[in-house]
Scaffold this active site. Structure first.
Site, mmCIF file in Angstrom:
data_model
loop_
_atom_site.group_PDB
_atom_site.id
_atom_site.type_symbol
_atom_site.label_atom_id
_atom_site.label_comp_id
_atom_site.label_asym_id
_atom_site.label_seq_id
_atom_site.Cartn_x
_atom_site.Cartn_y
_atom_site.Cartn_z
ATOM 1 N N SER A 139 32.685 36.101 90.707
ATOM 2 C CA SER A 139 32.918 35.638 89.347
ATOM 3 C C SER A 139 31.982 36.375 88.391
ATOM 4 O O SER A 139 31.627 37.533 88.623
ATOM 5 C CB SER A 139 32.727 34.124 89.272
ATOM 6 O OG SER A 139 33.063 33.624 88.002
ATOM 7 N N TYR A 153 38.437 38.884 79.847
ATOM 8 C CA TYR A 153 37.671 38.965 81.101
ATOM 9 C C TYR A 153 37.022 37.623 81.442
ATOM 10 O O TYR A 153 37.149 37.124 82.568
ATOM 11 C CB TYR A 153 36.612 40.052 80.968
ATOM 12 C CG TYR A 153 35.706 40.200 82.169
ATOM 13 C CD1 TYR A 153 36.153 40.813 83.335
ATOM 14 C CD2 TYR A 153 34.387 39.744 82.129
ATOM 15 C CE1 TYR A 153 35.318 40.963 84.430
ATOM 16 C CE2 TYR A 153 33.545 39.889 83.216
ATOM 17 C CZ TYR A 153 34.016 40.500 84.368
ATOM 18 O OH TYR A 153 33.188 40.634 85.453
ATOM 19 N N LYS A 157 37.780 35.094 84.671
ATOM 20 C CA LYS A 157 36.782 34.674 85.664
ATOM 21 C C LYS A 157 36.648 33.151 85.704
ATOM 22 O O LYS A 157 36.420 32.564 86.769
ATOM 23 C CB LYS A 157 35.432 35.319 85.352
ATOM 24 C CG LYS A 157 35.402 36.827 85.580
ATOM 25 C CD LYS A 157 35.659 37.188 87.033
ATOM 26 C CE LYS A 157 35.446 38.671 87.294
ATOM 27 N NZ LYS A 157 35.669 39.041 88.724
#
Length: 257
Positions: A139, A153, A157
Site C-alpha cells: 500500500s 493513486y 491504495k
C-alpha cells in the site's frame, strides 16, 4: 524469524525497487515464484541468477485482466499449488488535480492499481483456499494522507486497504495484510522528484527533494524483507490490517536473518 517450507508465490512489480527486493529475499530462501512484468527482459537477471526451476516469468500488462488467470495457471501447472500472492505493482499516474484530470485517466489508473489487483485475487482464491495461503498488498502512506495531484493513486491504495479488510471477513481460510512500505528510494521516487514535481504543491515537492538530498529514503531491502516474510509466515492475527512496515506488530518480520 525462522523461514518456512518452500512455497509457491505470485509476485507483481518485481523488476525493480521493493518488488525486486522481495523477489531476492524469497528466492534466496528457496521459494518458487511466478513473476509478472510488462517485459520478460526486465526480470531476466532474476531468472538467470536463481534458475528456471524456481522462477517463472509471465510477460504482459496487468491492465489486461486475463493475465491474472494465466499467472495462477502457470503456478499450478508448474508446481501444483499456490501459497501466496503479493500485489506490489502500481502507477502514480495521473498526477493531476482532480479538476484537471479526466474520468478516463482515473479509469486507467484504477485499471492498473485496483482492478488488476481484484482480478489477481479472484483468480488466486481457489488455490489459496486450499493452501490456507496469504495475500499481501503493498500500500502507501498516500492511502491515508492527501497530496496534491495524487488523488487517483491515493484512492486506489485506500481501496487495497479496504480490500484486505473485506477479504479478512469473507475468506477466513486466508490471511490478507496491507503494508505501508514507507518512503523508499525507488524509480517512483525519482519520477516524483523529476517528472511530477510541477503538478504537486511546492511543500510536497520540497519534502521529497529533501528526503533524497538528506538521505531520508529507505533502502528497498528494508520493507521488501518484511513483505517477503509476511507472504511466507503472516499469522491470522494480522488478517485485514493496514500496517507500517516497521510497526511493532511486525517486529519478528523485521529482524535480520
Amino acid at each position: 524469524m525462522a523461514e518456512s517450507k518452500e512455497m509457491v508465490i505470485i509476485l507483481t512489480g518485481a523488476s525493480r525497487g521493493i518488488g525486486q527486493a522481495i523477489a531476492h529475499h524469497l528466492l534466496s530462501q528457496h521459494h518458487k515464484l511466478v513473476l509478472i512484468s510488462r517485459t520478460h527482459s526486465a526480470l531476466d537477471q532474476l531468472h538467470y541468477q536463481y534458475g528456471s526451476d524456481r522462477v517463472e516469468v509471465l510477460a504482459g500488462d496487468l491492465a489486461d485482466f486475463s493475465l491474472a488467470a494465466k499467472a495462477v495457471e502457470r503456478a499450478n501447472d508448474r508446481w501444483g499449488r499456490l501459497d501466496a500472492l503479493v500485489v506490489n505493482h502500481g502507477t502514480l499516474d495521473p498526477v493531476k488535480k482532480v479538476a484537471d484530470s479526466t474520468v478516463e485517466e482515473w479509469r486507467t489508473g484504477f485499471g492498473v492499481n485496483v482492478f488488476s489487483a481484484v482480478a489477481l485475487v479472484q483468480a488466486a482464491l481457489p488455490l489459496l483456499r486450499k493452501s490456507h495461503g496469504r495475500i499481501i498488498f503493498t500500500s502507501s502512506g498516500a492511502s491515508i494522507n492527501a497530496y496534491q495531484g495524487w488523488g487517483c493513486y491515493g484512492a486506489g491504495k485506500a481501496v487495497l486497504n479496504h480490500l484486505a479488510l473485506t477479504l479478512a471477513v469473507e475468506e477466513p481460510l486466508l490471511t490478507t495484510v496491507s503494508v505501508r512500505p514507507g518512503v523508499v528510494d525507488t524509480e517512483m521516487q525519482r519520477e516524483i522528484r523529476e517528472v511530477h514535481r510541477g503538478a504537486m504543491s511546492e511543500g510536497d515537492a520540497a519534502k521529497f527533494q529533501g528526503l533524497k538530498r538528506d538521505g531520508g529514503l529507505l533502502k528497498p531491502e528494508l520493507p521488501g524483507r518484511v513483505i517477503a516474510r509476511l507472504a511466507v509466515a503472516a499469522g491470522r492475527e494480522l488478517g485485514g490490517r493496514f500496517l507500517n512496515w516497521n510497526d511493532g506488530a511486525l517486529k519478528e518480520f523485521q529482524e535480520e536473518a
